[in-house]
Scaffold this motif. Structure first.
Motif, PDB file in Angstrom:
ATOM      1  N   GLU A   1       0.838  -1.195   0.000  1.00 48.80           N
ATOM      2  CA  GLU A   1       0.000   0.000   0.000  1.00 48.80           C
ATOM      3  C   GLU A   1       0.877   1.250   0.000  1.00 48.80           C
ATOM      4  N   VAL A   2       1.335   1.628  -1.182  1.00 54.28           N
ATOM      5  CA  VAL A   2       2.187   2.803  -1.310  1.00 54.28           C
ATOM      6  C   VAL A   2       1.322   4.048  -1.295  1.00 54.28           C
ATOM      7  N   LEU A   3       1.733   5.016  -0.506  1.00 60.53           N
ATOM      8  CA  LEU A   3       1.052   6.309  -0.376  1.00 60.53           C
ATOM      9  C   LEU A   3      -0.405   6.174   0.062  1.00 60.53           C
ATOM     10  N   ALA A   4      -0.691   5.136   0.796  1.00 62.91           N
ATOM     11  CA  ALA A   4      -2.035   4.971   1.334  1.00 62.91           C
ATOM     12  C   ALA A   4      -1.929   4.595   2.807  1.00 62.91           C
ATOM     13  N   PRO A   5      -1.361   5.516   3.627  1.00 64.66           N
ATOM     14  CA  PRO A   5      -1.174   5.180   5.045  1.00 64.66           C
ATOM     15  C   PRO A   5      -2.509   5.064   5.779  1.00 64.66           C
ATOM     16  N   LYS A   6      -2.503   4.259   6.832  1.00 62.76           N
ATOM     17  CA  LYS A   6      -3.718   4.044   7.614  1.00 62.76           C
ATOM     18  C   LYS A   6      -4.127   5.324   8.344  1.00 62.76           C
ATOM     19  N   GLY A   7      -3.133   6.048   8.877  1.00 63.30           N
ATOM     20  CA  GLY A   7      -3.426   7.305   9.570  1.00 63.30           C
ATOM     21  C   GLY A   7      -3.104   8.484   8.666  1.00 63.30           C
ATOM     22  N   GLU A   8      -3.117   9.657   9.248  1.00 64.43           N
ATOM     23  CA  GLU A   8      -2.779  10.856   8.488  1.00 64.43           C
ATOM     24  C   GLU A   8      -1.283  11.118   8.652  1.00 64.43           C
ATOM     25  N   GLY A   9      -0.483  10.626   7.732  1.00 60.92           N
ATOM     26  CA  GLY A   9       0.955  10.844   7.765  1.00 60.92           C
ATOM     27  C   GLY A   9       1.329  12.085   6.973  1.00 60.92           C
ATOM     28  N   VAL A  10       2.579  12.184   6.644  1.00 61.52           N
ATOM     29  CA  VAL A  10       3.076  13.318   5.867  1.00 61.52           C
ATOM     30  C   VAL A  10       2.392  13.382   4.510  1.00 61.52           C
ATOM     31  N   TRP A  11       2.123  12.218   3.935  1.00 64.77           N
ATOM     32  CA  TRP A  11       1.541  12.171   2.598  1.00 64.77           C
ATOM     33  C   TRP A  11       0.009  12.237   2.597  1.00 64.77           C
ATOM     34  N   GLY A  12      -0.623  12.089   3.715  1.00 62.31           N
ATOM     35  CA  GLY A  12      -2.088  12.028   3.735  1.00 62.31           C
ATOM     36  C   GLY A  12      -2.553  10.802   2.970  1.00 62.31           C
ATOM     37  N   ASN A  13      -3.604  10.931   2.168  1.00 67.58           N
ATOM     38  CA  ASN A  13      -4.031   9.789   1.352  1.00 67.58           C
ATOM     39  C   ASN A  13      -3.867  10.149  -0.138  1.00 67.58           C
ATOM     40  N   ALA A  14      -2.648  10.336  -0.514  1.00 66.32           N
ATOM     41  CA  ALA A  14      -2.321  10.726  -1.888  1.00 66.32           C
ATOM     42  C   ALA A  14      -2.755   9.643  -2.864  1.00 66.32           C
ATOM     43  N   SER A  15      -3.222  10.059  -4.019  1.00 66.83           N
ATOM     44  CA  SER A  15      -3.681   9.110  -5.031  1.00 66.83           C
ATOM     45  C   SER A  15      -2.626   8.966  -6.129  1.00 66.83           C
ATOM     46  N   THR A  16      -2.847   8.026  -7.006  1.00 62.54           N
ATOM     47  CA  THR A  16      -1.938   7.797  -8.128  1.00 62.54           C
ATOM     48  C   THR A  16      -1.864   9.030  -9.018  1.00 62.54           C
ATOM     49  N   THR A  17      -2.996   9.658  -9.271  1.00 68.24           N
ATOM     50  CA  THR A  17      -3.021  10.852 -10.125  1.00 68.24           C
ATOM     51  C   THR A  17      -2.219  11.984  -9.506  1.00 68.24           C
TER      52      THR A  17
ATOM     53  N   LEU B   1      17.798  12.571  -2.892  1.00 68.90           N
ATOM     54  CA  LEU B   1      18.094  11.976  -1.586  1.00 68.90           C
ATOM     55  C   LEU B   1      17.025  12.358  -0.556  1.00 68.90           C
ATOM     56  N   ILE B   2      16.572  13.596  -0.581  1.00 72.46           N
ATOM     57  CA  ILE B   2      15.487  14.011   0.317  1.00 72.46           C
ATOM     58  C   ILE B   2      14.217  13.218   0.012  1.00 72.46           C
ATOM     59  N   ALA B   3      13.926  13.056  -1.288  1.00 71.48           N
ATOM     60  CA  ALA B   3      12.726  12.315  -1.695  1.00 71.48           C
ATOM     61  C   ALA B   3      12.814  10.842  -1.328  1.00 71.48           C
ATOM     62  N   VAL B   4      14.017  10.313  -1.207  1.00 68.76           N
ATOM     63  CA  VAL B   4      14.196   8.909  -0.809  1.00 68.76           C
ATOM     64  C   VAL B   4      14.092   8.769   0.709  1.00 68.76           C
ATOM     65  N   VAL B   5      14.676   9.693   1.442  1.00 68.96           N
ATOM     66  CA  VAL B   5      14.692   9.582   2.906  1.00 68.96           C
ATOM     67  C   VAL B   5      13.333   9.934   3.514  1.00 68.96           C
ATOM     68  N   LEU B   6      12.634  10.886   2.946  1.00 74.11           N
ATOM     69  CA  LEU B   6      11.353  11.328   3.513  1.00 74.11           C
ATOM     70  C   LEU B   6      10.359  10.191   3.729  1.00 74.11           C
ATOM     71  N   PRO B   7      10.112   9.306   2.765  1.00 74.15           N
ATOM     72  CA  PRO B   7       9.158   8.214   3.018  1.00 74.15           C
ATOM     73  C   PRO B   7       9.613   7.261   4.115  1.00 74.15           C
ATOM     74  N   LEU B   8      10.905   7.187   4.334  1.00 74.35           N
ATOM     75  CA  LEU B   8      11.415   6.292   5.375  1.00 74.35           C
ATOM     76  C   LEU B   8      11.087   6.798   6.773  1.00 74.35           C
ATOM     77  N   THR B   9      10.672   8.055   6.882  1.00 75.47           N
ATOM     78  CA  THR B   9      10.314   8.625   8.188  1.00 75.47           C
ATOM     79  C   THR B   9       8.828   8.518   8.487  1.00 75.47           C
ATOM     80  N   LEU B  10       8.028   8.010   7.550  1.00 77.01           N
ATOM     81  CA  LEU B  10       6.579   7.902   7.738  1.00 77.01           C
ATOM     82  C   LEU B  10       6.234   6.783   8.721  1.00 77.01           C
ATOM     83  N   THR B  11       5.058   6.873   9.270  1.00 77.40           N
ATOM     84  CA  THR B  11       4.582   5.834  10.192  1.00 77.40           C
ATOM     85  C   THR B  11       3.676   4.871   9.422  1.00 77.40           C
ATOM     86  N   VAL B  12       4.275   4.139   8.515  1.00 75.73           N
ATOM     87  CA  VAL B  12       3.576   3.126   7.717  1.00 75.73           C
ATOM     88  C   VAL B  12       4.397   1.848   7.768  1.00 75.73           C
TER      89      VAL B  12
END
Length: 183
Positions: A50-66, A106-117
């Motif tokens: 489940e990429v970019l579909a975290p259960k809670g409200e993380g940094v990405w929220g519930n971002a869609s494919t579009t 590098l920022i774009a790679v590290v940022l998802p690693l800090t999410l609570t997913v």
């Protein structure tokens, strides 16, 4: 000092063909958007992550494919704008662009690693971001290299117009060719 044709030395400045650069930037944006869609389809469809579909409200929220595809396209256009700016304002645009893109990626790679997913979602998002960043950097850099031009400015040393090379008629009158059978 002039050359054979009487041309004066020229001041040569590097430049960029903005139309070619931005046409390539739009094409890069399409590639980046499609790459984001492919990455999400592989992660979600094949690996069931489940990429970019975290259960809670993380940094990405519930971002869609579009949304993810549009953000990737926007990043490609921003990279094109950055390359355009660097090409007209800095002495080594490719070097600066390369370093900036490496750090942004590098920022774009590290940022998802800090999410609570889940760890699988973190890694999948990081990998997709890495691929998108590297593709954008490589394509924009190579197309900017093909859009580079040289702007020439004539030196103001002499106001005399250049003399044209001799015509064939003048050449034959001045120095007739020697034929082997005339010897």
């Amino acid at each position: 000092m002039s050359d054979y044709y009487g041309n004066q030395p020229q001041d040569v400045r590097p430049g960029i063909d903005a139309r070619r650069l931005w046409a390539g930037g739009v094409a890069t944006a399409v590639v980046a958007a499609l790459l984001a869609v492919v990455g999400l389809l592989i992660a979600r469809g094949i690996f069931e992550v489940e990429v970019l579909a975290p259960k809670g409200e993380g940094v990405w929220g519930n971002a869609s494919t579009t949304t993810y595809a549009l953000v990737a396209a926007a990043v490609a256009l921003l990279a094109t704008g950055l390359m355009h700016l660097l090409s007209v304002a800095t002495p080594a645009p490719s070097q600066f662009f390369g370093w900036i893109m490496v750090l942004v990626t590098l920022i774009a790679v590290v940022l998802p690693l800090t999410l609570t997913v889940t760890p699988s979602a973190k890694i999948a998002t990081a990998v997709i971001n890495l691929v998108i960043g590297l593709v954008i950097a490589a394509v924009v850099n190579s197309m900017a290299a093909s859009a580079r031009t040289l702007h020439r400015r004539r030196s103001q040393q002499s106001a005399t117009p250049p003399t044209p090379p001799p015509t064939r008629q003048q050449w034959t009158q001045q120095d007739p060719p020697t034929r082997y059978y005339d010897r």
